[in-house]
Write a protein that holds these residues in place. Structure first.
Motif, PDB file in Angstrom:
ATOM      1  N   MET A  75      47.398  33.109  51.200  1.00 24.34           N
ATOM      2  CA  MET A  75      47.450  32.335  50.288  1.00 24.34           C
ATOM      3  C   MET A  75      46.337  32.583  48.898  1.00 24.34           C
ATOM      4  O   MET A  75      47.486  32.982  48.013  1.00 24.34           O
ATOM      5  CB  MET A  75      47.436  31.047  50.040  1.00 24.34           C
ATOM      6  N   ILE A  76      45.737  33.056  48.931  1.00 24.39           N
ATOM      7  CA  ILE A  76      44.235  33.586  48.114  1.00 24.39           C
ATOM      8  C   ILE A  76      45.744  34.910  47.517  1.00 24.39           C
ATOM      9  O   ILE A  76      45.198  35.083  46.542  1.00 24.39           O
ATOM     10  CB  ILE A  76      42.981  33.944  49.173  1.00 24.39           C
ATOM     11  N   ALA A  77      45.543  35.895  48.589  1.00 25.65           N
ATOM     12  CA  ALA A  77      46.206  37.214  48.449  1.00 25.65           C
ATOM     13  C   ALA A  77      47.360  36.926  47.465  1.00 25.65           C
ATOM     14  O   ALA A  77      47.623  37.439  45.609  1.00 25.65           O
ATOM     15  CB  ALA A  77      46.283  38.222  49.128  1.00 25.65           C
ATOM     16  N   PHE A  78      48.220  36.384  47.362  1.00 26.21           N
ATOM     17  CA  PHE A  78      49.461  35.262  46.977  1.00 26.21           C
ATOM     18  C   PHE A  78      49.577  34.860  45.360  1.00 26.21           C
ATOM     19  O   PHE A  78      49.517  35.761  44.092  1.00 26.21           O
ATOM     20  CB  PHE A  78      50.053  34.224  47.787  1.00 26.21           C
ATOM     21  N   ILE A  79      47.612  34.339  45.509  1.00 23.68           N
ATOM     22  CA  ILE A  79      47.319  33.329  44.436  1.00 23.68           C
ATOM     23  C   ILE A  79      46.849  34.402  43.329  1.00 23.68           C
ATOM     24  O   ILE A  79      47.166  35.095  41.730  1.00 23.68           O
ATOM     25  CB  ILE A  79      46.508  32.973  44.444  1.00 23.68           C
ATOM     26  N   ILE A  80      46.102  36.027  43.889  1.00 22.72           N
ATOM     27  CA  ILE A  80      45.967  36.937  43.021  1.00 22.72           C
ATOM     28  C   ILE A  80      47.245  37.783  42.134  1.00 22.72           C
ATOM     29  O   ILE A  80      47.134  38.590  41.852  1.00 22.72           O
ATOM     30  CB  ILE A  80      45.212  38.052  44.176  1.00 22.72           C
ATOM     31  N   ARG A  81      47.948  38.146  43.364  1.00 20.35           N
ATOM     32  CA  ARG A  81      49.530  38.520  42.970  1.00 20.35           C
ATOM     33  C   ARG A  81      49.876  38.532  42.483  1.00 20.35           C
ATOM     34  O   ARG A  81      50.889  38.561  41.718  1.00 20.35           O
ATOM     35  CB  ARG A  81      49.976  39.108  44.334  1.00 20.35           C
ATOM     36  N   ARG A  82      50.295  37.419  41.636  1.00 22.07           N
ATOM     37  CA  ARG A  82      50.842  36.302  40.706  1.00 22.07           C
ATOM     38  C   ARG A  82      50.630  36.200  40.067  1.00 22.07           C
ATOM     39  O   ARG A  82      50.672  36.211  38.569  1.00 22.07           O
ATOM     40  CB  ARG A  82      51.280  34.443  41.490  1.00 22.07           C
ATOM     41  N   THR A  83      48.636  36.245  39.744  1.00 19.30           N
ATOM     42  CA  THR A  83      47.951  36.432  38.636  1.00 19.30           C
ATOM     43  C   THR A  83      48.041  37.059  38.028  1.00 19.30           C
ATOM     44  O   THR A  83      48.794  37.354  36.620  1.00 19.30           O
ATOM     45  CB  THR A  83      46.675  35.627  38.199  1.00 19.30           C
ATOM     46  N   LEU A  84      47.848  38.541  38.777  1.00 18.03           N
ATOM     47  CA  LEU A  84      48.570  40.079  38.172  1.00 18.03           C
ATOM     48  C   LEU A  84      49.607  40.121  37.624  1.00 18.03           C
ATOM     49  O   LEU A  84      49.247  40.758  36.411  1.00 18.03           O
ATOM     50  CB  LEU A  84      48.030  41.148  39.412  1.00 18.03           C
ATOM     51  N   VAL A  85      50.559  39.796  38.101  1.00 14.41           N
ATOM     52  CA  VAL A  85      51.919  39.724  37.578  1.00 14.41           C
ATOM     53  C   VAL A  85      52.310  38.806  36.553  1.00 14.41           C
ATOM     54  O   VAL A  85      52.760  39.272  35.022  1.00 14.41           O
ATOM     55  CB  VAL A  85      52.885  39.064  38.230  1.00 14.41           C
ATOM     56  N   GLY A  86      51.340  37.565  36.477  1.00 11.05           N
ATOM     57  CA  GLY A  86      50.948  37.073  34.766  1.00 11.05           C
ATOM     58  C   GLY A  86      50.709  37.204  33.752  1.00 11.05           C
ATOM     59  O   GLY A  86      51.311  37.861  32.377  1.00 11.05           O
ATOM     60  N   ILE A  87      49.474  38.407  34.047  1.00 11.75           N
ATOM     61  CA  ILE A  87      48.669  39.128  33.268  1.00 11.75           C
ATOM     62  C   ILE A  87      49.639  40.064  32.098  1.00 11.75           C
ATOM     63  O   ILE A  87      49.692  40.437  31.244  1.00 11.75           O
ATOM     64  CB  ILE A  87      47.536  39.179  33.563  1.00 11.75           C
ATOM     65  N   VAL A  88      50.163  41.338  33.281  1.00 11.60           N
ATOM     66  CA  VAL A  88      51.206  42.363  33.241  1.00 11.60           C
ATOM     67  C   VAL A  88      52.572  41.594  32.141  1.00 11.60           C
ATOM     68  O   VAL A  88      52.732  42.037  30.999  1.00 11.60           O
ATOM     69  CB  VAL A  88      52.213  42.728  34.015  1.00 11.60           C
ATOM     70  N   MET A  89      53.028  40.269  32.278  1.00 11.85           N
ATOM     71  CA  MET A  89      54.080  39.605  31.829  1.00 11.85           C
ATOM     72  C   MET A  89      53.350  39.312  30.199  1.00 11.85           C
ATOM     73  O   MET A  89      53.631  39.704  29.872  1.00 11.85           O
ATOM     74  CB  MET A  89      54.436  38.331  32.521  1.00 11.85           C
ATOM     75  N   VAL A  90      52.071  39.301  30.538  1.00 10.13           N
ATOM     76  CA  VAL A  90      51.648  38.474  29.206  1.00 10.13           C
ATOM     77  C   VAL A  90      51.337  39.634  27.866  1.00 10.13           C
ATOM     78  O   VAL A  90      51.459  39.635  26.864  1.00 10.13           O
ATOM     79  CB  VAL A  90      49.996  37.574  29.174  1.00 10.13           C
ATOM     80  N   ILE A  91      50.633  40.787  28.390  1.00  7.09           N
ATOM     81  CA  ILE A  91      50.868  41.860  27.438  1.00  7.09           C
ATOM     82  C   ILE A  91      52.249  42.594  27.259  1.00  7.09           C
ATOM     83  O   ILE A  91      52.267  42.541  25.874  1.00  7.09           O
ATOM     84  CB  ILE A  91      50.368  42.566  28.240  1.00  7.09           C
ATOM     85  N   VAL A  92      53.417  42.638  28.266  1.00  9.09           N
ATOM     86  CA  VAL A  92      55.007  42.946  28.121  1.00  9.09           C
ATOM     87  C   VAL A  92      55.199  42.178  26.710  1.00  9.09           C
ATOM     88  O   VAL A  92      55.647  41.804  25.143  1.00  9.09           O
ATOM     89  CB  VAL A  92      55.350  42.896  29.295  1.00  9.09           C
ATOM     90  N   MET A  93      54.279  39.872  27.205  1.00  6.14           N
ATOM     91  CA  MET A  93      55.040  39.852  25.862  1.00  6.14           C
ATOM     92  C   MET A  93      54.651  40.073  24.037  1.00  6.14           C
ATOM     93  O   MET A  93      55.213  39.642  23.668  1.00  6.14           O
ATOM     94  CB  MET A  93      55.044  38.326  26.538  1.00  6.14           C
TER      95      MET A  93
END
Length: 344
Positions: free
Chosen positions: A1-19
């Protein structure tokens, strides 16, 4: 579960940068933004000075680099180094504005940083969003459950008909009716004025001032969530595991709330998260009707003044809210529906 949260957070950061890159390109790469910030009586000399002071004379990569740097470490305005040095030499240090990170820019028309404008406007919008969200979730889900339980009876037909009428009404029609009749003409509710919630003693005035605007914004979503909840509950109550639970002799209340409703809440969480993040669009109309000086009113004013830094700040804040709510929704899935499990 922790690994999933970390992955989703990293994906969210990348999406913010692209946005951020896309937003910057859309607003700044199409001509000189200083044209719209030069003022009503703009001369070629004044336009050139405004372009230089705000850094629009630099190349697009340099402007984007400065914008991203401002998000990380902050920026000083005017951005032109030579002009700032002249101000310091002449004793006008007070004209230099420091924008702390994350700096979203500087509004030439308002003579303030975008951060300061957003912070000032955030109170009414956050209050309106939270109050309307609570109203439409609580009453929308409860009424939807009642409609599903009494499917085909008079209560269900009244609820379905009423939601169709409310859903068809524009937000400004509902808001105008509540303001002009419920508050002004009939005097059933005090005239809504936003009162900041600074302490527990301010709770009463805050509720009085926020009720009608929140109800205006909530009714539209409430009508939709009544229909969503009704449909999801009816669908889940027809599953095989529901028939198994009934065959075991469980009460209808236990079957509904422990098994049926829990499964029905999963798609509602997705809808609620995205709708809550996208409340700014509805807040624009609602705040205009009730004269709330929130982020919606700020967006209208910035659009009328062609204030691109403020518009960019609003778009970035709204997009970040949507991304964050998506991450929260993904995490909540595993706790709401036992059929949905996140494997590491």
């Amino acid at each position: 579960m922790i690994a999933f949260i970390i992955r989703r957070t990293l994906v969210g950061i990348v999406m913010v940068i692209v946005m951020i890159f896309v937003v910057f390109a859309l607003f700044f790469a199409n001509g000189n933004p200083a044209i719209n910030q030069c003022g009503k009586y703009c001369t070629p000399e004044k336009l050139e000075q405004t372009t230089q002071l705000l850094g629009y004379d630099k190349s697009i990569p340099q402007q984007f680099g400065a914008f991203v740097s401002g998000l990380v470490v902050g920026r000083d305005f005017p951005v032109d180094d030579e002009y700032r040095e002249q101000l310091i030499e002449n004793g006008y240090e007070n004209r230099i504005v420091h924008c702390a990170a994350p700096c979203l820019g500087y509004s030439q028309s308002e003579q303030k940083t975008v951060n300061a404008l957003l912070v000032k406007a955030a109170g009414p919008t956050i209050s309106l969003s939270i109050a309307s969200f609570v109203l439409w979730i609580v009453f929308g889900v409860l009424i939807g459950i009642l409609a599903a339980v009494y499917k085909g009876r008079w209560l269900d037909r009244i609820v379905v008909g009423a939601t169709l009428v409310v859903y068809a009404l524009p937000v400004f029609v509902i808001g105008t009716f509540l303001l002009q009749y419920v508050s002004v003409k009939w005097g059933l509710w005090p005239y809504p004025r936003f009162e900041p919630l600074k302490s527990f003693a301010d709770l009463g005035p805050w509720i009085i001032g926020i009720t009608l605007p929140a109800l205006t914004l909530a009714l539209f979503f409430m009508a939709a969530y009544v229909r969503y909840t009704r449909a999801f509950v009816l669908e889940s109550m027809s599953e095989d595991y529901i028939r198994t639970a009934r065959a075991k002799g469980l009460s209808e209340r236990t079957v509904l709330f422990k098994h049926g409703l829990r499964a029905a809440l999963t798609p509602l969480v997705t809808l609620a998260g995205l709708d809550f993040a996208g409340l700014l669009a509805g807040a624009i109309i609602t705040e205009s009707v009730f004269n709330y000086q929130g982020m919606g009113a700020l967006a209208v004013k910035a659009n009328n003044n062609h204030d691109l830094p403020v518009l960019i700040g609003l778009v970035i804040v709204g997009a970040v809210a949507v991304i964050v709510m998506n991450i929260i929704v993904d995490i909540l899935y595993a706790y709401i529906d036992p059929r949905v499990r996140v494997t590491n």
